[in-house]
Design an enzyme around this catalytic site. Structure first.
Site, PDB file in Angstrom:
ATOM      1  N   LYS A   1     -40.991  -2.469 -54.058  1.00  0.00           N
ATOM      2  CA  LYS A   1     -40.048  -2.451 -53.888  1.00  0.00           C
ATOM      3  C   LYS A   1     -39.068  -2.277 -53.121  1.00  0.00           C
ATOM      4  CE  LYS A   1     -39.879   1.323 -56.248  1.00  0.00           C
ATOM      5  NZ  LYS A   1     -41.049   1.474 -56.191  1.00  0.00           N
TER       6      LYS A   1
ATOM      7  N   ARG B   1     -35.617   8.226 -61.802  1.00  0.00           N
ATOM      8  CA  ARG B   1     -37.521   8.213 -61.778  1.00  0.00           C
ATOM      9  C   ARG B   1     -37.764   8.570 -62.923  1.00  0.00           C
ATOM     10  NH1 ARG B   1     -38.335   7.055 -56.280  1.00  0.00           N
ATOM     11  NH2 ARG B   1     -40.915   7.454 -55.894  1.00  0.00           N
TER      12      ARG B   1
ATOM     13  N   ARG C   1     -51.045   0.379 -46.102  1.00  0.00           N
ATOM     14  CA  ARG C   1     -49.722   0.522 -45.856  1.00  0.00           C
ATOM     15  C   ARG C   1     -49.278   1.718 -44.686  1.00  0.00           C
ATOM     16  NH1 ARG C   1     -44.958   1.617 -50.146  1.00  0.00           N
ATOM     17  NH2 ARG C   1     -45.617   3.977 -50.561  1.00  0.00           N
TER      18      ARG C   1
ATOM     19  N   ARG D   1     -47.639   4.875 -44.623  1.00  0.00           N
ATOM     20  CA  ARG D   1     -46.606   5.919 -44.418  1.00  0.00           C
ATOM     21  C   ARG D   1     -47.364   7.120 -44.788  1.00  0.00           C
ATOM     22  NH1 ARG D   1     -42.328   4.700 -48.972  1.00  0.00           N
ATOM     23  NH2 ARG D   1     -43.142   6.062 -49.706  1.00  0.00           N
TER      24      ARG D   1
ATOM     25  N   ARG E   1     -48.684  10.024 -57.200  1.00  0.00           N
ATOM     26  CA  ARG E   1     -47.501   9.208 -57.334  1.00  0.00           C
ATOM     27  C   ARG E   1     -47.552   8.194 -58.534  1.00  0.00           C
ATOM     28  NH1 ARG E   1     -46.597   6.609 -52.526  1.00  0.00           N
ATOM     29  NH2 ARG E   1     -48.429   7.724 -51.312  1.00  0.00           N
TER      30      ARG E   1
HETATM   31  P1  AMP Z   1     -40.202   5.826 -52.926  1.00  0.00           P
HETATM   32  O1  AMP Z   1     -39.300   5.846 -51.017  1.00  0.00           O
HETATM   33  O2  AMP Z   1     -39.512   5.206 -53.634  1.00  0.00           O
HETATM   34  O3  AMP Z   1     -41.534   5.252 -52.575  1.00  0.00           O
HETATM   35  O4  AMP Z   1     -40.209   7.764 -52.807  1.00  0.00           O
HETATM   36  C1  AMP Z   1     -40.916   8.557 -51.718  1.00  0.00           C
HETATM   37  C2  AMP Z   1     -41.256   9.773 -52.175  1.00  0.00           C
HETATM   38  O5  AMP Z   1     -39.616  10.563 -52.265  1.00  0.00           O
HETATM   39  C3  AMP Z   1     -41.556  10.161 -53.928  1.00  0.00           C
HETATM   40  O6  AMP Z   1     -42.529   9.760 -53.948  1.00  0.00           O
HETATM   41  C4  AMP Z   1     -40.985  11.597 -54.298  1.00  0.00           C
HETATM   42  O7  AMP Z   1     -41.150  12.411 -53.387  1.00  0.00           O
HETATM   43  C5  AMP Z   1     -39.535  11.146 -53.119  1.00  0.00           C
HETATM   44  N1  AMP Z   1     -38.398  10.558 -54.131  1.00  0.00           N
HETATM   45  C6  AMP Z   1     -38.001   9.731 -53.684  1.00  0.00           C
HETATM   46  N2  AMP Z   1     -36.868   8.867 -54.840  1.00  0.00           N
HETATM   47  C7  AMP Z   1     -36.490   9.929 -55.719  1.00  0.00           C
HETATM   48  C8  AMP Z   1     -36.302  10.324 -56.929  1.00  0.00           C
HETATM   49  N3  AMP Z   1     -35.841   9.346 -57.501  1.00  0.00           N
HETATM   50  N4  AMP Z   1     -36.581  10.990 -57.761  1.00  0.00           N
HETATM   51  C9  AMP Z   1     -37.600  12.650 -57.415  1.00  0.00           C
HETATM   52  N5  AMP Z   1     -38.086  12.399 -56.206  1.00  0.00           N
HETATM   53  C10 AMP Z   1     -37.703  10.573 -55.670  1.00  0.00           C
END
Ligand code: AMP
Length: 183
Positions: free
Chosen positions: A15, A90, A127, A129, A140
């Site tokens: 994404k 989410r 990855r 991270r 996740r």
């Molecule tokens: P991402 O970069 O989208 O993979 O997000 C990394 C982490 O950030 C996720 O595993 C959540 O802990 C947190 N996070 C990101 N976006 C959201 C969201 N919309 N709602 C809640 N937690 C989020």
């Protein structure tokens, strides 16, 4: 009015990469809640410290935190001419909050980047991270299945969902997205 788009898909679907390319090409801001939270972590804010603990486990940061963050971001000047939301909403509560803020029909297309689960685990493990540990990945994926995946049916019902095959090169996938947006 520019384009208002959402990008949804499981963790590891690509994404972030696709959102960055697409937003740049369309000249709209790329609004990623994950990036915004990681930025708080880097800047060492109170929110960042709290968010990091949660992000490292793979769970979701509380809805009120991300909803407030997105609402503030959408109110900025550059978002008045469209935006691409990546990683938000989410879950149902976040989708409700977004619909209440901008209207369910304001989002013209929801791009669903689909990738089979065994491929996701492979990608996430390579990855690197800081939240890409095996436990966090498992959490996740489960959170995605339980909370985020139901949004696919929601946007299908609204009539805005478009599925994109997330397998192939970065360029292949971008081309598929552009085809969908052009049609
Ligand atoms: P991402 O970069 O989208 O993979 O997000 C990394 C982490 O950030 C996720 O595993 C959540 O802990 C947190 N996070 C990101 N976006 C959201 C969201 N919309 N709602 C809640 N937690 C989020």
């Amino acid at each position: 009015m520019g384009r208002r788009l959402l990008l949804v898909g499981p963790p590891g679907a690509g994404k972030g990469t696709q959102a960055e390319r697409l937003a740049k090409a369309l000249g709209i801001p790329h609004i990623s809640t994950g990036e915004m939270l990681r930025d708080h972590v880097v800047r060492g804010t109170t929110l960042g410290a709290e968010a990091k603990r949660i992000m490292d486990t793979g769970a979701l940061v509380p809805d009120e935190v991300v909803v407030a963050m997105v609402a503030e971001r959408l109110a900025e000047d550059d978002a008045q001419c469209g935006y691409l939301l990546d990683g938000f909403p989410r879950n149902d509560a976040q989708a409700d909050a977004l619909a209440a803020a901008v209207g369910e029909e304001a989002i013209e297309t929801v791009l669903y980047l689909s990738v089979p689960e065994d491929e996701l685990v492979q990608r996430l493990l390579t990855r690197g991270r800081s939240d890409d540990t095996e436990d966090s990945i498992r959490t996740r994926l489960a959170v995605y299945r339980d909370e985020t995946e139901p949004l696919i049916a929601r946007y299908q019902q609204v009539g805005t969902l478009k599925e994109v095959d997330g397998l192939g090169t970065v360029e292949d996938i971008s081309a598929r997205i552009f085809d969908i947006l052009a049609s």
